[in-house]
Design a protein around this motif. Sequence first.
Motif, mmCIF file in Angstrom:
data_model
loop_
_atom_site.group_PDB
_atom_site.id
_atom_site.type_symbol
_atom_site.label_atom_id
_atom_site.label_comp_id
_atom_site.label_asym_id
_atom_site.label_seq_id
_atom_site.Cartn_x
_atom_site.Cartn_y
_atom_site.Cartn_z
ATOM 1 N N ARG A 178 0.823 -1.206 0.000
ATOM 2 C CA ARG A 178 0.000 0.000 0.000
ATOM 3 C C ARG A 178 0.857 1.255 0.000
ATOM 4 O O ARG A 178 0.502 2.266 -0.607
ATOM 5 N N LEU B 201 2.130 2.004 -3.411
ATOM 6 C CA LEU B 201 1.121 2.536 -4.327
ATOM 7 C C LEU B 201 0.622 3.917 -3.893
ATOM 8 O O LEU B 201 -0.267 4.485 -4.521
ATOM 9 N N LEU C 287 -1.125 4.497 -1.340
ATOM 10 C CA LEU C 287 -2.397 4.412 -0.630
ATOM 11 C C LEU C 287 -2.204 4.769 0.840
ATOM 12 O O LEU C 287 -3.103 5.278 1.486
ATOM 13 N N MET C 288 -1.005 4.437 1.340
ATOM 14 C CA MET C 288 -0.691 4.781 2.726
ATOM 15 C C MET C 288 0.579 5.607 2.739
ATOM 16 O O MET C 288 1.474 5.405 1.935
ATOM 17 N N ARG D 150 4.158 10.868 -7.617
ATOM 18 C CA ARG D 150 3.238 9.744 -7.465
ATOM 19 C C ARG D 150 2.452 9.470 -8.753
ATOM 20 O O ARG D 150 2.394 8.334 -9.226
ATOM 21 N N LEU E 182 2.579 6.137 -11.043
ATOM 22 C CA LEU E 182 1.420 5.241 -11.097
ATOM 23 C C LEU E 182 0.920 5.015 -12.521
ATOM 24 O O LEU E 182 0.247 4.041 -12.803
ATOM 25 N N SER F 147 -11.100 -5.641 -6.121
ATOM 26 C CA SER F 147 -12.138 -4.612 -6.060
ATOM 27 C C SER F 147 -12.833 -4.549 -7.406
ATOM 28 O O SER F 147 -12.185 -4.614 -8.440
ATOM 29 N N TYR F 148 -14.138 -4.440 -7.358
ATOM 30 C CA TYR F 148 -14.888 -4.370 -8.620
ATOM 31 C C TYR F 148 -16.221 -3.718 -8.322
ATOM 32 O O TYR F 148 -16.578 -3.502 -7.159
ATOM 33 N N TYR F 149 -16.944 -3.386 -9.381
ATOM 34 C CA TYR F 149 -18.276 -2.818 -9.204
ATOM 35 C C TYR F 149 -19.267 -3.891 -9.623
ATOM 36 O O TYR F 149 -19.415 -4.175 -10.807
ATOM 37 N N HIS G 231 -22.391 -4.190 -9.818
ATOM 38 C CA HIS G 231 -23.591 -3.908 -10.618
ATOM 39 C C HIS G 231 -23.245 -3.637 -12.075
ATOM 40 O O HIS G 231 -24.127 -3.429 -12.896
ATOM 41 N N ILE H 77 -20.984 2.379 -3.751
ATOM 42 C CA ILE H 77 -20.413 1.819 -4.976
ATOM 43 C C ILE H 77 -18.930 1.521 -4.761
ATOM 44 O O ILE H 77 -18.411 0.480 -5.165
ATOM 45 N N GLU H 78 -18.217 2.425 -4.101
ATOM 46 C CA GLU H 78 -16.786 2.211 -3.835
ATOM 47 C C GLU H 78 -16.574 1.361 -2.583
ATOM 48 O O GLU H 78 -15.617 0.596 -2.501
ATOM 49 N N GLU I 235 -18.421 -1.076 -1.322
ATOM 50 C CA GLU I 235 -18.858 -2.470 -1.392
ATOM 51 C C GLU I 235 -17.692 -3.445 -1.445
ATOM 52 O O GLU I 235 -17.635 -4.410 -0.688
ATOM 53 N N THR I 236 -16.743 -3.200 -2.349
ATOM 54 C CA THR I 236 -15.590 -4.106 -2.428
ATOM 55 C C THR I 236 -14.306 -3.338 -2.135
ATOM 56 O O THR I 236 -13.234 -3.688 -2.605
ATOM 57 N N ASN I 237 -14.451 -2.266 -1.355
ATOM 58 C CA ASN I 237 -13.336 -1.355 -1.088
ATOM 59 C C ASN I 237 -12.601 -0.990 -2.377
ATOM 60 O O ASN I 237 -11.387 -1.149 -2.497
ATOM 61 N N ALA I 238 -13.353 -0.511 -3.347
ATOM 62 C CA ALA I 238 -12.741 -0.129 -4.619
ATOM 63 C C ALA I 238 -11.927 1.156 -4.482
ATOM 64 O O ALA I 238 -11.247 1.550 -5.415
ATOM 65 N N TRP I 239 -11.996 1.788 -3.310
ATOM 66 C CA TRP I 239 -11.164 2.987 -3.088
ATOM 67 C C TRP I 239 -9.706 2.648 -3.342
ATOM 68 O O TRP I 239 -8.965 3.430 -3.934
ATOM 69 N N LYS I 240 -9.274 1.456 -2.868
ATOM 70 C CA LYS I 240 -7.851 1.115 -2.989
ATOM 71 C C LYS I 240 -7.455 0.957 -4.451
ATOM 72 O O LYS I 240 -6.317 1.199 -4.813
ATOM 73 N N GLN I 241 -8.412 0.542 -5.281
ATOM 74 C CA GLN I 241 -8.119 0.431 -6.710
ATOM 75 C C GLN I 241 -8.135 1.813 -7.367
ATOM 76 O O GLN I 241 -7.285 2.145 -8.182
ATOM 77 N N LEU I 242 -9.128 2.615 -6.962
ATOM 78 C CA LEU I 242 -9.312 3.938 -7.564
ATOM 79 C C LEU I 242 -8.147 4.864 -7.221
ATOM 80 O O LEU I 242 -7.607 5.555 -8.086
ATOM 81 N N VAL I 243 -7.738 4.859 -5.953
ATOM 82 C CA VAL I 243 -6.706 5.800 -5.514
ATOM 83 C C VAL I 243 -5.328 5.359 -5.997
ATOM 84 O O VAL I 243 -4.416 6.183 -6.109
ATOM 85 N N ALA I 244 -5.173 4.055 -6.338
ATOM 86 C CA ALA I 244 -3.884 3.587 -6.864
ATOM 87 C C ALA I 244 -3.753 3.893 -8.358
ATOM 88 O O ALA I 244 -2.737 3.572 -8.969
ATOM 89 N N ASP J 127 -5.145 7.459 5.072
ATOM 90 C CA ASP J 127 -4.647 6.237 4.445
ATOM 91 C C ASP J 127 -5.831 5.447 3.905
ATOM 92 O O ASP J 127 -6.898 5.439 4.526
ATOM 93 N N VAL J 128 -5.635 4.807 2.773
ATOM 94 C CA VAL J 128 -6.674 3.930 2.239
ATOM 95 C C VAL J 128 -6.415 2.520 2.745
ATOM 96 O O VAL J 128 -5.361 1.951 2.497
ATOM 97 N N LYS J 129 -7.366 1.994 3.465
ATOM 98 C CA LYS J 129 -7.146 0.668 4.084
ATOM 99 C C LYS J 129 -7.432 -0.432 3.076
ATOM 100 O O LYS J 129 -8.283 -0.296 2.225
#
Lengths: 303, 239
Positions: A48, A51, A53-54, A72, A76, A87-89, A91, B84-85, B87-96, B237-239
Motif C-alpha cells: 500500500r 502505491l 495508498l498509505m 506519485r 502510477l 475490487s470491482y463494481y 452492478h 459503490i466504492e 462495497e468491495t473497497n474499490a477505493w484502494k483500486q481507484l486511488v492507486a 490512508d486507504v485501508k
Amino acid sequence: MEYIVETHNLTKRFGKEIAVNDLNLKIPKGEVYGFLGPNGAGKSTTLRMLLGLMRPTAGSVRIFGKDLKKERISILRNVGALVENPSYYSHLTAFENLEAVRKIVGAPKEKIDEVLELVRLSKAADKKVNGFSLGMKQRLGIAIALLNDPKLLILDEPTNGLDPSGIIEMRNLIKRLPKEKDMTVLISSHLLAEIDQVATYVGVISKGKLIFQDSIKAMRQKARRKIRLKVSDANNAYHALLEKGIKTDFRDNVIYLDEQSDEAVAEVVEILVAEGYSVYRVEEEQPSLEDIFLKMTAGGDGR
Amino acid sequence: MIVKLLAADFLKIKRKGLWLLTVLGPFGVVLLQWFNYELVPGRREWLLQRSDDDWLFYLQNVSSFTPLALVLGIAILTSLAASIENETNAWKQLVALPVPKMGVFLAKFTVLSSLLAVASALLFFFTWLLGIYLDLGSATPYAEIAKFSFYPYFASLPLLALHLWAATVSNNQGIPISLGVVGFLFASFSFKLPDWLPWKWPSLQNQWDEPLVNVVLGIGAGAILYTAGMLDFARRDVK
C-alpha cells in the motif's frame, strides 16, 4: 543492477504498533519478485505504501528511479496493481468495470478486449460481475491492473481463494508477463510453494522486518543437505565419533553429518560398526524451502 | 483529469437507482400538491380563496416539502454513491490509479451536485406544469418558480459536503445513515431551529425574511465544508 523499486528505511506505524520496520526493498528489473511472509508480517502495508495508498511514517520509496512522494501520479501511470481481495463494481459488467478504469488511465478502447482475452474472460465480458466466481473476479482484477500496460505489476496474494486450476492458470500468467510484456512483477504471498513456483527473486518479511532478500537460487542454496544416521545407543555413538575427531550434530537421538562426501560417510559408518554400534539407517535429508522459511520467520531475524 | 474521473463516475452510477431517485424526488414533491389541490372535490376552490396571489400560495405549498426531499435525497444519494466504492473497497483500486486524491473527491461531489441540480431543474419544470394544470392565473411567475426550485439547492450544499465526507471516510455506513435520520428530523422542524444550523437553510427561512441570505450562506459554508472534507479525504490512508 537496475532496480525498479527501491525503498529506503521504509517504516509504518499504526499507533504504537510497528507494522513495517526499516524496510530496504530492492526489486531488480525484469524479475518476478516474490514478497514472502506470514500473515500480518506487513506485506500488504508495504504494498500500500508503494502505491501511495498509505503514507510512510518514515523512509522513502523510489520507483523507476523517481521519488514516490513527489511524482506519485507519473509513477502510477506505469504501475498496475491488484491489492488483496479484488475490487470491482458488482452492478456493472466486466466490460464496464474495465471501461470505468480505462476512461481514467486513458488507454485505447481495443485494450479492453486485449486484456479480457489475456485473462480468458472474453466470453463473460457482458455479464455482471455479481455472478462471477472468485477466480473470475480475481482475473478481472488482473485485467484491470494490465489496462495501462504497466512496467511494474504489483499483485497482493493473487492466488488467495482460488481453486487449484485457477492457481495454475494464475501462475502461468504471472510467468508469461515479464517475458512477453517486459514487465517487472512484485507478487506477495504467505505460501512459499506459491512463490517458489513463479519467483526469480525473493524477499522475506517477518514482523515488519526484511530478513532475507536475494535470488531464489541463493535461497535454495541455504537448503543444504544433511546425512541422517540412526544408530543404536546414539548418545554414546555420538561421543565415540567425537573422540575420533568427527564432529556431528546430535538431536533427538539422531546423528547428523555435515560432511557429505561418500568417503566421509563410509568412514563414519565404519567407525560405528567397529565400535559395536548397529547402524539402522543412513539417509539423506534435504530441508525444504519451507523449513528454511519457517526457521527464518520463527527467529524474527535469523540472518 | 477531472473530466476523465467524471466520465468514469457517471458510468459507475449506472443501474444503482441514482438517476431514478433524481427524477422521483421532485416528482413526489409536486405530486403531493396535486393530491392537495385535486384529490378532494372542492378543495382546490377552497385553497384558491385563501390568498390573493394563487401562484405564490401554490409555490409556498410546494416548497414546504422541498427541504425534506432535499435532505433525504442528499443522504440517500451520497450513501448510494459511496456504497459503490465501499462495497468491495474499490477505493484502494481507484486511488492507486494515476489520479490526484483530491480529484477523486471532487468528481464524487460534482456528480452528486449535478444530480441535485438536475432534480432542481425538474422541480422547476414539474412545478410549472402543475401550476398551469391548476389554472392559477395567466401571469406565470417564472422568476418566483425558479427561486423556489433552485434556492433550496444552493442552501443545501453544506449538507451535501458534510454527507459526502461522512459517507466516504466511514467504513461503517451506520454513521452517514444516522446523520441522514437526524438531518431529516431537523428539516421536519426547521421552523424551530436557530438560523445558524445548516439544516434550516433549505427551508429558506431566516429572521430577516430574505431567502438570498440562505443561498449565500449555503454556497459559502458549502465551499468551506467541501474543502475541509476533501483535504481530510486526501490525508487519510486507504485501508
